[in-house]
Structures are given as structure tokens and as C-alpha cells.
Enzyme design. Sequence first.
Site, PDB file in Angstrom:
ATOM      1  N   HIS A  19      -4.952  -5.998  -0.808  1.00 32.58           N
ATOM      2  CA  HIS A  19      -5.364  -4.772  -1.481  1.00 32.58           C
ATOM      3  C   HIS A  19      -6.623  -4.195  -0.834  1.00 32.58           C
ATOM      4  CE1 HIS A  19      -2.416  -5.670  -4.533  1.00 32.58           C
ATOM      5  NE2 HIS A  19      -2.817  -4.687  -5.316  1.00 32.58           N
ATOM      6  N   HIS A  26      -7.366 -13.116  -6.391  1.00 30.08           N
ATOM      7  CA  HIS A  26      -8.146 -13.478  -5.206  1.00 30.08           C
ATOM      8  C   HIS A  26      -9.485 -14.081  -5.610  1.00 30.08           C
ATOM      9  CE1 HIS A  26      -5.540 -11.717  -2.190  1.00 30.08           C
ATOM     10  NE2 HIS A  26      -5.484 -10.588  -2.878  1.00 30.08           N
TER      11      HIS A  26
END
Length: 346
Positions: A114, A167
Site C-alpha cells: 500500500h 503491517h
Amino acid sequence: MESTLGAGIVIAEALQNQLAWLENVWLWITFLGDPKILFLFYFPAAYYASRRVGIAVLWISLITEWLNLIFKWFLFGDRPFWWVHESGYYSQAPAQVHQFPSSCETGPGSPSGHCMITGAALWPIMTALSSQVATRARSRWVRVMPSLAYCTFLLAVGLSRIFILAHFPHQVLAGLITGAVLGWLMTPRVPMERELSFYGLTALALMLGTSLIYWTLFTLGLDLSWSISLAFKWCERPEWIHVDSRPFASLSRDSGAALGLGIALHSPCYAQVRRAQLGNGQKIACLVLAMGLLGPLDWLGHPPQISLFYIFNFLKYTLWPCLVLALVPWAVHMFSAQEAPPIHSS
């Protein structure tokens, strides 16, 4: 490394506990930072504003996403939503964190896709806006607004990825830095309207290069499906695991988009509208029509079999640039030409 990952869980726990009231905001931001949205929204929106910027967004997106896939195969990064269980550190005192529908991605976690892909692909938009603002504004603070918005959005995307346990912070930081560097390097070097064979060979190189790396690592004894197994093992709900988060889903998207870009640039429809000056109303109509076509086009990408999914995903992203660059502008241009009143000589 375990201490770094443990610190990441502490940060995620603090975000979830202290900023729980912003949950919907974080989920919306992580949606806006999804690489798929770069292809499906940012690319057409940028293209109808500036042909050069739009092509740059698409090209940088597909190249950077492919690089992100390769980086993840070599870096073997864990994701928080499974590491918190696999590590065994929290067997006695479980961490106060929970998953979300967008947490259970199946690929390795480092670096953050992302942050890396979105950071690189939005770079040409940021630089184009900065150039426009610099020619019209005298205030230094106004001139830095595009850069400030770019950094703020990427920071929010990074925090949202930590919040949903997708993450660790160091993976987000790696993605942010890598994405900004790639955007800076690639924006001046985007190929514009090359021969069709160039785009076809690019798509072929992406597929063959990925296959070569995959089978080389597999021959060396590395199990590249390890992250998929962990995702299925520790995701709270099976329906939260989406096939389009698998590594080869991004490959089919990137290679399809590369081929589709070449086909679109060499299509008769594109040749007719290439030098046409569309008005602002026509550009808005193009964007609305393109977004309206997303519904039936998205249906192509969800067959039940995984092999068919990759094939249909490839076809979907091959067709999408053709729609955005050629068919939709041509349709709007031809409709506008028919609606225009005839000019009578005096």
C-alpha cells in the site's frame, strides 16, 4: 528482530485502543491506499485531467507493484495478524488487538505494498499539481500544499496498515521510502506512446521474470506459499481472505495492464480522440462513464477456480486501459459531436 516485531504489536495495540473511535476512518484510508484503487480510480481520474500524468500513474503502478512482489518474496516479512499467534510471546498474556475484514492478506508483509506502490504512483500527480500551483501562487505555504497533502495521505495509509494488523511499522517505513524513491526516479522516464511490441514484451517480461524467480527459489527449497498457509491458519474468518491478495493476482493485473496500455494507445478509437480537446464537462462524463463500467467489468474477475481467476483478472486489466484511454473518450466525443448544433453560413 523479535524485539522490533514486538514493538510493532505494542504500537498497533496502542492505535487500536486509543483511536478505536477512528476505526471507520482507518478502514476507509486503507481502502483508498489499495493498489487496486490506483488502477481503477486514480489512473482514470488522472488521465482525464492530464493524458501524460494518467499514463505515468498506470505505468508506475504496474512496475512498482511487480517490484513489490519480488521484494516480498526475498524479504519474507511476517504480518502482525499471524505473527502475534505464531511467535508464542503472547500465550500467557494475549495482546489486546483484533483483526478486520481487510487484515487477512495472503502475501508476505515487507515492504508494505500500500505504501510503496501508492507512494510511487501518486508521485507524478503530486509533482504535476506542484508545478501548477507554483505558476499561480506566490505564497510559499500554498506551493508546498501538494507535497504536504502527499506526505499526509501516505502517513495516514501507513498508520491504517498498522492499525488493522496488516503491517509492522518498519515494513510501512520501508514501503514509504522505497515508493517515494521509485516515484522520483520513474516519473521522468515513463514511456509515452511506444510501439505496441514494447508493451507486449513488457507484459511478457513481467510474467516470465516472475516465473523464473519463483521456480528458482522453489528449486532452492524455499516455500513461497508459506504466507498463504499462515493467513488461512490465523485469519479469524475465512471470508476475510480474498483471492485478489495473492501474489500472482498482482502479477496478472500488472501484465494485463501493460498489454492493455499498448493496445489502447494503438487502437483506432484512441487515434481519433488523441488530438481532440475535450472540455471539462466531457472529461467529467468520461470519468463517470468509466466508473459506471467498473461494475460489469469487476464481475469478470471473480470465478470460483483460482486458475480461472488469474486468467479473468488478466483480461479485466487488459480491457480496463482500453476503456479508459480509447473507448470511453471516443464514445463521449462522438456523442458530443452529434449533439452539437450545426453551423450555418451567413
